[in-house]
Design a protein around this motif. Structure first.
Motif, mmCIF file in Angstrom:
data_model
loop_
_atom_site.group_PDB
_atom_site.id
_atom_site.type_symbol
_atom_site.label_atom_id
_atom_site.label_comp_id
_atom_site.label_asym_id
_atom_site.label_seq_id
_atom_site.Cartn_x
_atom_site.Cartn_y
_atom_site.Cartn_z
ATOM 1 N N ALA A 33 -11.603 -0.460 -6.340
ATOM 2 C CA ALA A 33 -13.086 -0.192 -6.435
ATOM 3 C C ALA A 33 -13.482 1.269 -6.146
ATOM 4 O O ALA A 33 -14.350 1.719 -6.569
ATOM 5 C CB ALA A 33 -13.816 -1.198 -5.511
ATOM 6 N N GLY A 34 -12.614 2.052 -5.330
ATOM 7 C CA GLY A 34 -12.980 3.456 -4.939
ATOM 8 C C GLY A 34 -12.487 4.579 -6.069
ATOM 9 O O GLY A 34 -12.039 4.063 -7.080
ATOM 10 N N PRO A 35 -13.477 5.740 -6.082
ATOM 11 C CA PRO A 35 -12.867 6.613 -7.199
ATOM 12 C C PRO A 35 -11.732 7.429 -6.813
ATOM 13 O O PRO A 35 -11.121 7.475 -5.817
ATOM 14 C CB PRO A 35 -14.124 7.679 -6.654
ATOM 15 C CG PRO A 35 -14.642 7.387 -5.104
ATOM 16 C CD PRO A 35 -14.078 6.039 -5.031
ATOM 17 N N ILE A 36 -11.209 7.493 -8.167
ATOM 18 C CA ILE A 36 -9.815 8.715 -8.006
ATOM 19 C C ILE A 36 -10.098 9.731 -9.151
ATOM 20 O O ILE A 36 -10.886 9.833 -9.947
ATOM 21 C CB ILE A 36 -8.708 7.629 -8.503
ATOM 22 C CG1 ILE A 36 -8.961 7.298 -10.081
ATOM 23 C CG2 ILE A 36 -8.425 6.658 -7.558
ATOM 24 C CD1 ILE A 36 -7.685 6.551 -10.610
ATOM 25 N N ASP A 37 -9.378 10.933 -8.759
ATOM 26 C CA ASP A 37 -9.248 12.175 -9.513
ATOM 27 C C ASP A 37 -8.770 12.021 -10.736
ATOM 28 O O ASP A 37 -7.838 11.113 -10.882
ATOM 29 C CB ASP A 37 -8.872 13.242 -8.511
ATOM 30 C CG ASP A 37 -9.472 13.398 -7.344
ATOM 31 O OD1 ASP A 37 -8.968 13.892 -6.393
ATOM 32 O OD2 ASP A 37 -10.745 13.236 -7.310
ATOM 33 N N SER A 120 -7.957 8.906 0.129
ATOM 34 C CA SER A 120 -8.698 9.604 1.196
ATOM 35 C C SER A 120 -7.844 10.116 2.303
ATOM 36 O O SER A 120 -6.795 9.388 2.714
ATOM 37 C CB SER A 120 -9.439 8.155 1.827
ATOM 38 O OG SER A 120 -9.918 8.492 3.336
ATOM 39 N N ARG A 121 -8.146 11.173 2.683
ATOM 40 C CA ARG A 121 -7.344 12.150 3.489
ATOM 41 C C ARG A 121 -7.283 11.310 4.791
ATOM 42 O O ARG A 121 -6.288 11.483 5.407
ATOM 43 C CB ARG A 121 -7.772 13.608 3.640
ATOM 44 C CG ARG A 121 -7.033 14.242 4.320
ATOM 45 C CD ARG A 121 -7.421 15.789 4.346
ATOM 46 N NE ARG A 121 -6.653 16.702 5.322
ATOM 47 C CZ ARG A 121 -6.652 18.014 5.382
ATOM 48 N NH1 ARG A 121 -7.657 18.635 4.695
ATOM 49 N NH2 ARG A 121 -6.009 18.531 6.325
ATOM 50 N N LEU A 425 2.141 10.632 -3.262
ATOM 51 C CA LEU A 425 1.739 11.242 -4.827
ATOM 52 C C LEU A 425 0.307 11.347 -4.984
ATOM 53 O O LEU A 425 -0.386 12.231 -5.668
ATOM 54 C CB LEU A 425 2.506 10.345 -5.775
ATOM 55 C CG LEU A 425 4.033 10.370 -5.662
ATOM 56 C CD1 LEU A 425 4.352 9.273 -7.003
ATOM 57 C CD2 LEU A 425 4.332 11.836 -6.411
ATOM 58 N N ALA A 426 -0.550 10.386 -4.342
ATOM 59 C CA ALA A 426 -1.977 10.448 -4.449
ATOM 60 C C ALA A 426 -2.571 11.731 -3.848
ATOM 61 O O ALA A 426 -3.512 12.370 -4.347
ATOM 62 C CB ALA A 426 -2.611 9.356 -3.888
ATOM 63 N N ARG A 427 -1.945 12.103 -2.604
ATOM 64 C CA ARG A 427 -2.415 13.067 -1.869
ATOM 65 C C ARG A 427 -2.013 14.426 -2.628
ATOM 66 O O ARG A 427 -2.701 15.521 -2.540
ATOM 67 C CB ARG A 427 -1.768 13.006 -0.440
ATOM 68 C CG ARG A 427 -2.574 14.058 0.420
ATOM 69 C CD ARG A 427 -2.533 13.301 1.966
ATOM 70 N NE ARG A 427 -3.129 14.529 2.733
ATOM 71 C CZ ARG A 427 -3.233 14.251 4.034
ATOM 72 N NH1 ARG A 427 -2.885 13.093 4.618
ATOM 73 N NH2 ARG A 427 -3.669 15.115 4.913
ATOM 74 N N ALA A 428 -0.847 14.261 -3.201
ATOM 75 C CA ALA A 428 -0.319 15.557 -3.771
ATOM 76 C C ALA A 428 -1.192 16.175 -5.092
ATOM 77 O O ALA A 428 -1.153 17.417 -5.192
ATOM 78 C CB ALA A 428 1.312 15.489 -4.157
#
Length: 444
Positions: A33-37, A120-121, A425-428
């Protein structure tokens, strides 16, 4: 789930696999449900596409009459011997084994759950900290159990690997990869504290009052790292020790690399040289020095796997059928006793069961993930570099060890690996992380 999955004997029972799959699916539904880049969306799309290819091939293998020349000959032989008329198919099984379905769903849901947390960091930092402390807890438990109850795993008798640390796992090799991942997390944390300030001598560090808190952090974090590494040594796993050492070395190199002053090729050269030295040194200690890197039985199994791949290179023998197929591959001079339920090489087993195209796609994805994580670690700063360097080291440890064993086929470790890989990978590729790097570099 990351903390509890290793607890119940590595969650090898189908019941626990079902429990974790349901809970991870709920986690994925919440995270979706959250946004992603856009960059994160591309990574997720490629991952789901690869999983879809794997699933389609698995289904095609059990559908009768898809490609007649690829059908398993055991169906024809069974029909002739028993007077049946069962339609043949590529796989030697009419249905996909529940264990194979469970492992597939566990990896998909754990990766996606970790991926959405990695957007989310703050949440990803909490996740990595949870992994760090939970692995340390298991390592300390393993050390205590080896002294107090050396013949028990939790409340059950230890039937295999007496005298070796297994923590809550049955297999000492899986335990080695698990505590090795903890050692990488703790060493990176200790090193980040050490690199966070400058001092001319150890005496200055200890006597300066403003540095007391930081010195205490370095000591306690180093103690956590050494506890995990000591537990790793006591597992007696040759492959686990070598792969964990190589993963740790790469993580430390990424931590020490300065993206503004060193080029990537210099880091790669230094890392390669250090890897050679580590392998040479490790080759002279413990079981590695006395018994070598591999036993002869495992090399023979790898040869049998290559023969099976040669016979069915396109679509394989069917997902989850290695244990069924292996008896037909054994030769009279193969001295190893017992039932071989796995190939002791995850990628070889995938090639045997799913065919070379699927195995090649997975290898490409593995190399791409290491490249993305490593590049992001070099370009990032502070806490992000520490986290990405540690996850890169853990990914390398897991990939290398899966070449020579089946740690990634144990749910208790697979869940940990999938969550951390997805998070890394999401953070990278996070746009906010890249923006943070730009803001840090502008003043220079």
């Amino acid at each position: 789930m990351l903390v509890l999955a290793p607890l119940f004997f590595g969650s090898v029972d189908l019941f626990w696999g079902a429990v974790w799959t349901i809970l991870l699916s709920i986690s994925v539904a919440c995270g979706a449900a959250g946004p992603i880049d856009p960059g994160q969306g591309r990574i997720l799309f490629v991952f789901l596409a690869l999983c879809s290819v794997y699933a389609v091939v698995a289904v095609v293998q059990i559908v009768p009459g898809v490609v007649d020349r690829l059908d398993d000959p055991s169906w024809r032989e069974a029909n002739d011997l028993l007077g049946l008329n069962v339609p043949p198919r590529i796989s030697s099984r009419a249905e996909i084994p529940l264990a194979s379905i469970g492992h597939f769903l566990l990896f998909v849901t754990s990766f996606m759950s970790g991926f959405f947390i990695g957007t989310s960091r703050r949440n990803s930092d909490i996740l990595i900290e949870s992994a760090r402390y939970s692995i340390l807890f298991y390592a300390v438990y393993g050390l205590a159990a080896l002294v107090i109850t050396p013949n028990m795993v939790l409340w059950a008798p230890k039937l295999a690997y007496p005298g070796s640390l297994t923590a809550t796992f049955i297999n000492h090799n899986t335990a080695a990869t698990f505590v090795g991942a903890g050692a990488i997390l703790w060493f990176c944390l200790a090193l980040s504290s050490l690199l966070s300030f400058r001092f001319s001598s150890l005496r200055q560090l200890l006597l300066t009052q403003s540095n007391e808190h930081l010195a205490f952090k370095i000591i306690t974090r180093s103690a956590g790292a050494l506890a995990c590494f000591f537990a790793l040594l006591l597992t007696g796993s040759r492959g686990g020790l070598i792969c964990a050492s190589l993963g740790l070395l790469v993580a430390v190199m990424l931590m020490a690399a300065n993206g503004q002053k060193q080029r990537l090729w210099r880091v790669a050269f230094s890392t390669g040289l250090a890897l050679v030295i580590v392998v040479i040194l490790l080759g002279r200690i413990g079981r590695i020095g006395s018994q070598g890197l591999f036993d002869d039985g495992r090399w023979s199994v790898y040869g049998f796997c290559l023969e099976a791949i040669r016979q069915r290179p396109l679509l394989g023998a069917g997902v989850g059928t290695f244990a069924d197929l292996f008896p037909s591959l054994r030769t009279e001079d193969f001295y190893s006793w017992g039932v071989w339920e796995s190939a002791h090489s995850t990628i070889l087993e995938i090639a045997v069961e799913m065919g070379l195209p699927v195995a090649a796609a997975i290898v490409i994805a593995v190399l791409a993930s290491l490249f993305i994580l490593g590049r992001a670690a070099i370009k990032s700063e502070g806490r992000s570099r520490r986290s990405l360097a540690a996850i890169t080291g853990i990914a390398l440890l897991s990939y290398l060890h899966s070449i020579i064993d089946f740690s990634l086929q144990i749910p208790g470790y697979l869940i940990l690996f999938g969550i951390l890989l997805g998070c890394g990978l999401a953070r990278a590729v996070s746009a906010s992380e890249k923006a943070g790097v730009v803001r840090l570099e502008l003043p220079a």
